[in-house]
Design an enzyme around this catalytic site. Structure first.
Site, mmCIF file in Angstrom:
data_model
loop_
_atom_site.group_PDB
_atom_site.id
_atom_site.type_symbol
_atom_site.label_atom_id
_atom_site.label_comp_id
_atom_site.label_asym_id
_atom_site.label_seq_id
_atom_site.Cartn_x
_atom_site.Cartn_y
_atom_site.Cartn_z
ATOM 1 N N ASP A 1 0.729 -34.009 3.580
ATOM 2 C CA ASP A 1 -0.232 -34.965 2.556
ATOM 3 C C ASP A 1 0.917 -35.883 1.687
ATOM 4 O O ASP A 1 1.829 -35.180 1.466
ATOM 5 C CB ASP A 1 -1.064 -34.072 1.720
ATOM 6 C CG ASP A 1 -2.235 -33.278 2.277
ATOM 7 O OD1 ASP A 1 -2.573 -33.896 3.551
ATOM 8 O OD2 ASP A 1 -2.936 -32.399 1.966
ATOM 9 N N TYR B 1 0.773 -1.313 0.066
ATOM 10 C CA TYR B 1 0.112 -0.064 0.136
ATOM 11 C C TYR B 1 0.926 1.206 -0.007
ATOM 12 O O TYR B 1 0.520 2.462 -0.542
ATOM 13 C CB TYR B 1 -0.948 -0.001 1.288
ATOM 14 C CG TYR B 1 -2.384 -0.863 0.893
ATOM 15 C CD1 TYR B 1 -3.212 -0.325 -0.292
ATOM 16 C CD2 TYR B 1 -2.415 -2.260 1.399
ATOM 17 C CE1 TYR B 1 -4.144 -1.044 -0.573
ATOM 18 C CE2 TYR B 1 -3.735 -2.648 1.314
ATOM 19 C CZ TYR B 1 -4.394 -2.312 0.263
ATOM 20 O OH TYR B 1 -5.677 -3.129 -0.303
ATOM 21 N N GLU C 1 1.787 -29.608 7.891
ATOM 22 C CA GLU C 1 1.344 -28.499 6.996
ATOM 23 C C GLU C 1 -0.178 -28.288 7.360
ATOM 24 O O GLU C 1 -0.593 -27.248 6.778
ATOM 25 C CB GLU C 1 1.436 -29.161 5.625
ATOM 26 C CG GLU C 1 0.531 -30.188 5.221
ATOM 27 C CD GLU C 1 0.337 -30.345 3.664
ATOM 28 O OE1 GLU C 1 0.101 -29.225 3.037
ATOM 29 O OE2 GLU C 1 0.679 -31.392 3.252
#
Lengths: 526, 364
Positions: B245, B99, B193
């Protein structure tokens, strides 16, 4: 005796059914919703006026006014400076469906079935119960006539409510006032758009149009040159269908088959007629009415197989490339215009001419698809764009090489108007509403050729001007980047930003040639 | 005092970048910055240290080049923002920097930056150009991730016990350099995770029963977490096990922790932990724990990513891993950690993890 009775009955039945057919099928004629109905009424009246002026060889001056009475009721007033209509014919033209001289002639004209203006009168009657008012005058030596008409829907006959002689300040011309139920909207399918497109393709006409919101538009003529008069022609053998041939055999005045072929078709002489007869294994002196169905089929086959000269092109009245460009220029504010008017070609024995105009840049909308204008015999087609052979031809043309963007087989995008006009003795519409051109291979091929010809002109312009402008725009960005860089850099190092800015400006001048040479593609960082 | 010197150093290096550009301008040369390339083509796997290192390939970013100009401008602008932050002793988030840089260039419809990814990218460039870490440039990422275990730390003067923070645990800040470990009572660390799996284990007081530390993030591991793990390993020699995973993205999370990331290869020294081991899910787990009915079919992008990973230098000659890649390809399917819940909600904490750790069933 019984046979005669049957014929009489048949005739009556047919006349009854025409008006009733309209009642049941008004969507086919374009009166299916109030917005479209308003446009159709204006269109039928203006078409008639333009055709009348063409016949009399006067430069058309047409005044269109729509008065809104309440939310969904309008009075449409169309006034022209045409030849006027003789008193006896007025009730028939406006008060009888399928009445008109155009139906049997093979000549390019706006209306074809003579159903138009009387359909508007009928629609008025159905939605408001009001009579249609007509003023007409044929010459300054004769009085002006005033009629109030309705249609007897059972008999398909005009019903005269009022018949007067009146004073009128015009020497000749016709004025019609129709009160209808409708809805006025702006946009692509509006009366406004119809008038605008009509003005583009009739650059010899002046239109004054007053909208229901009392806005006044004036479309001035840009040429004093009248369109070439289209000559009437007889059907060409390649263009007819079997049913039509049967009907012609019944209706002919000729007593022999050879005579029929020579008299009722264009481009058939004595020799060709004999050749057709012998190919069909029919004697040349056979009586046309006495041919049996099987024999007619043989004759039809022979007609298609015999080599016959293409019909003459003088039955067509193209706008011409020059006048089409003038028309586009006066109504569309663009940077570039290109127009093409092709030579006549034939589909099913019917000659037709394709004309294409492209306007590009200027005030045209850069976002979204191009604006496609479809016209047939100088009449704008505002509905059923998706079903039209013109739309298909434009979508299937590959526009990228010509400088317009296009995704898949869609209409191209960019600030452009593409106008396609087909002029023909018999324009093949997909239905009676006459809003979409049927998909004949010959027509699609010819439209594509015209689009490509015009596209090549556009491409030369775009590549010369637009690409250079885009490059220029990018380089201009540096002028804007320099102060930003100077500020950031000055903050980072403490150097004076004015000095940095000054030096960068000088550097830009030095780097300019290499920036321009790179054509916007300096590539990846190396 | 040392802090002061450091601050001046990174601020000076940013200034030097600017001075080099000014020099170009004074010499009437097209201003340029040299940026090391952050891509696989410039990443070397160091067999000795077992970490990724950045090669010496560079690219040159020019101002007077239609294709580079905007990025050049962004580089100088973000450098200037960072220098101000350092001088004012303030820290900003990556979002803040975006910004601070974002504005429309007057007289155009061009924004200096359109997406945060653009300014993030420039920060990473600046780390390389100035040889300072993002933290040294006073820019932080959002905090992300939770940790729980029998650990006491001191952070900004506050003493915090990780085992007394209820269901949420301690949330890991983006900069963990100043944290002091006062007491660490654990045998190992499990990094996972999935935040949801962490919540499961925390609810089951797994860390208390097994005497370990559990840490999670959501998706890719942030630098704060990686640095925290590295410090716990280096200062307390705790073994670290990774629970992901069974899919190519899970494998890459492990790869980043162990060897370093391609994008931040220059920071491997501070972030990579070559001793971490992969705990699961493995192809063997799928068979052993009967997860065959709970697999997810591979999509084209899964297969493409799998192929890429299997060809990385650091996996290329690893037989164990090649066996996993092959198994996944043959199965045509992947498995999530949560597939274990099919065997019961506490299966993971009561059976799967204790068994795997006891048997040292890891992939290295």
């Amino acid at each position: 005796m019984a046979e005669i009775k049957a014929y009489e009955l048949a005739k009556q039945q047919r006349e009854i059914s025409i008006s009733e057919f309209f009642l049941k099928n008004r969507h086919l004629l374009g009166f299916d919703n109030p917005t479209r109905a308003l446009m159709m009424v204006v269109k039928e009246a203006v078409d008639n006026s333009l055709d009348a002026c063409t016949e009399m060889k006067v430069l058309p001056e047409i005044k269109i006014e729509i008065n809104q009475i309440n939310e969904n009721r309008f009075i449409v007033i169309v006034e022209d400076n045409g030849p006027g209509i003789v008193k006896q014919q007025i009730p028939n033209i406006f008060g009888k469906l399928l009445y008109g001289s155009k139906f049997h002639s093979m000549r390019q004209s706006r209306g074809q079935q003579g159903i138009g203006i009387s359909a508007a009168v009928l629609y008025s009657q159905l939605t408001t119960g009001k009579s249609t008012k007509i003023y007409s005058r044929v010459s300054s030596k004769r009085p002006a006539h005033y009629f109030e008409l309705q249609i007897d829907t059972k008999k398909n006959e005009p019903h005269i409510i009022k018949d007067d002689e009146v004073k009128w300040d015009k020497d000749h011309g016709t004025k019609i006032e129709i009160e209808i139920e409708g809805r006025y909207l702006k946009g692509k399918q509006s009366v406004d758009e119809y008038v605008k497109e009509t003005a583009i393709v009739n650059p010899h006409a002046t239109f004054v149009y007053v909208t229901p919101e009392k806005e006044k538009f004036e479309y001035r003529r840009v040429t004093e040159e009248l369109p070439r008069e289209a000559k009437g022609i007889k059907p060409h053998p390649y263009g007819i269908e079997l049913g039509q041939l049967m009907k012609m055999l019944q209706d002919t005045r000729a007593n022999t088959l050879q005579g029929f072929l020579q008299n009722d078709f264009s481009r058939i002489g004595q020799q060709t007629a004999q050749e057709i007869c012998s190919k069909a294994k029919l004697k040349a002196d056979r009586k046309p009415r006495q041919l049996e169905n099987k024999e007619i089929e043989l004759l039809f086959k022979s007609l298609q197989e015999t080599k016959i000269m293409a019909p003459p092109g003088d039955c067509l009245s193209p706008i011409t490339a020059e006048l089409l460009e003038k028309g586009l220029r006066k109504e569309i504010n663009a940077d570039f215009y290109a127009t093409v008017s092709r030579s006549p070609v034939v589909y099913r024995g019917m000659p037709f001419i394709i004309e294409v105009g492209i306007a590009y840049g200027g005030e045209l909308d850069k976002e979204g698809q191009i604006r496609l204008m479809r016209l047939a015999n100088r009449v704008p087609l505002l509905y059923q764009q998706g079903a039209c052979a013109i739309t298909e031809s434009v979508s299937e043309t590959s526009w990228k090489p010509y400088g317009l963007n296009q995704s898949g087989s869609n209409l191209p995008t960019g600030p452009a108007v593409v106008l396609v006009h087909i002029a023909s003795v018999w324009v093949p519409f997909t239905n009676e509403a006459k809003e979409a051109i049927a998909h004949y291979d010959e027509i699609i091929k010819e439209i594509k050729l015209a689009l490509q010809e015009c596209g090549r002109k556009l491409s030369i312009y775009i590549h010369k001007h637009i690409k250079a402008a885009e490059q220029r725009e990018k380089i201009d960005l540096f002028e804007k980047y320099i102060p930003e860089l100077a500020v950031s850099l000055s903050n980072l190092t403490g150097d004076k930003k004015e000095i940095l800015q000054d030096r960068l400006q000088k550097l830009l001048k030095k780097e300019l040639p290499s920036l321009e040479a790179a054509n916007g593609e300096n590539g990846k960082e190396k | 005092m040392e802090k002061m010197v450091k601050r001046n150093k990174s601020s000076e290096e940013l200034k030097n970048l600017g001075l080099k550009v000014v020099k170009d301008i004074e010499k009437n040369k097209n201003p340029s910055v040299i940026v090391p390339i952050r891509a696989l083509s410039n990443v070397i796997f160091n067999e000795k240290t077992k970490t990724l290192e950045l090669g010496d390939k560079t690219s040159t970013r020019y101002f007077f080049n239609v294709a580079h100009a905007k990025k050049f401008l962004q580089t100088i602008e973000v450098a200037s923002i960072s220098k101000d932050l350092i001088n004012e002793e303030k820290h900003a988030s990556l979002r803040d920097v975006f910004y601070m840089a974002k504005r429309t260039i007057p007289g155009t419809n061009v924004n200096l930056v359109d997406e945060q990814s653009e300014s993030d990218d420039i920060i990473e460039d600046l780390e390389l150009i100035t040889e300072n870490s993002r933290e040294q440039l006073n820019v932080n990422a959002n905090k992300n991730g939770s940790v729980v275990g029998k650990v006491t730390i001191e952070d900004s003067g506050d003493v915090i016990r990780w085992d007394k923070l209820g269901s949420g645990g301690w949330s890991i800040p983006s900069n963990v350099e100043e944290i002091k470990f006062k007491k660490v009572d654990a045998k190992y660390i499990i990094y996972m995770e999935k935040a949801a799996v962490w919540e499961r284990l925390n609810e089951d007081k797994f860390w208390d029963k097994q005497n370990c530390i559990i840490i999670s993030s959501q998706g890719q591991t942030t630098r704060g977490i990686r640095r925290l793990l590295q410090r716990l390993y280096e200062e307390f020699k705790l073994p670290i096990y990774v629970l992901c995973d069974f899919d190519s993205y899970g494998f890459y999370i492990y790869s980043v922790l162990k060897y370093g990331s391609i994008n931040l290869a220059h920071a491997s020294e501070r972030l990579a932990i070559p001793s971490v081991k992969y705990l699961g899910i493995t192809s063997n787990d799928i068979e052993k724990y009967g997860l065959q009915k709970h697999l997810i079919k591979l999509k084209d992008h899964d297969l493409a990513r799998l192929k890429q990973i299997s060809e990385y230098d650091w996996f290329k000659n690893n037989k164990q891993w090649q066996k996993e890649f092959k198994a996944m390809k043959q199965n045509g399917a992947k498995a999530e950690i949560q597939a274990l819940s099919a065997r019961g909600i506490t299966f993971i904490s009561e059976k799967y993890l204790p068994e795997k750790i006891k048997n040292k069933d890891f992939i290295d």
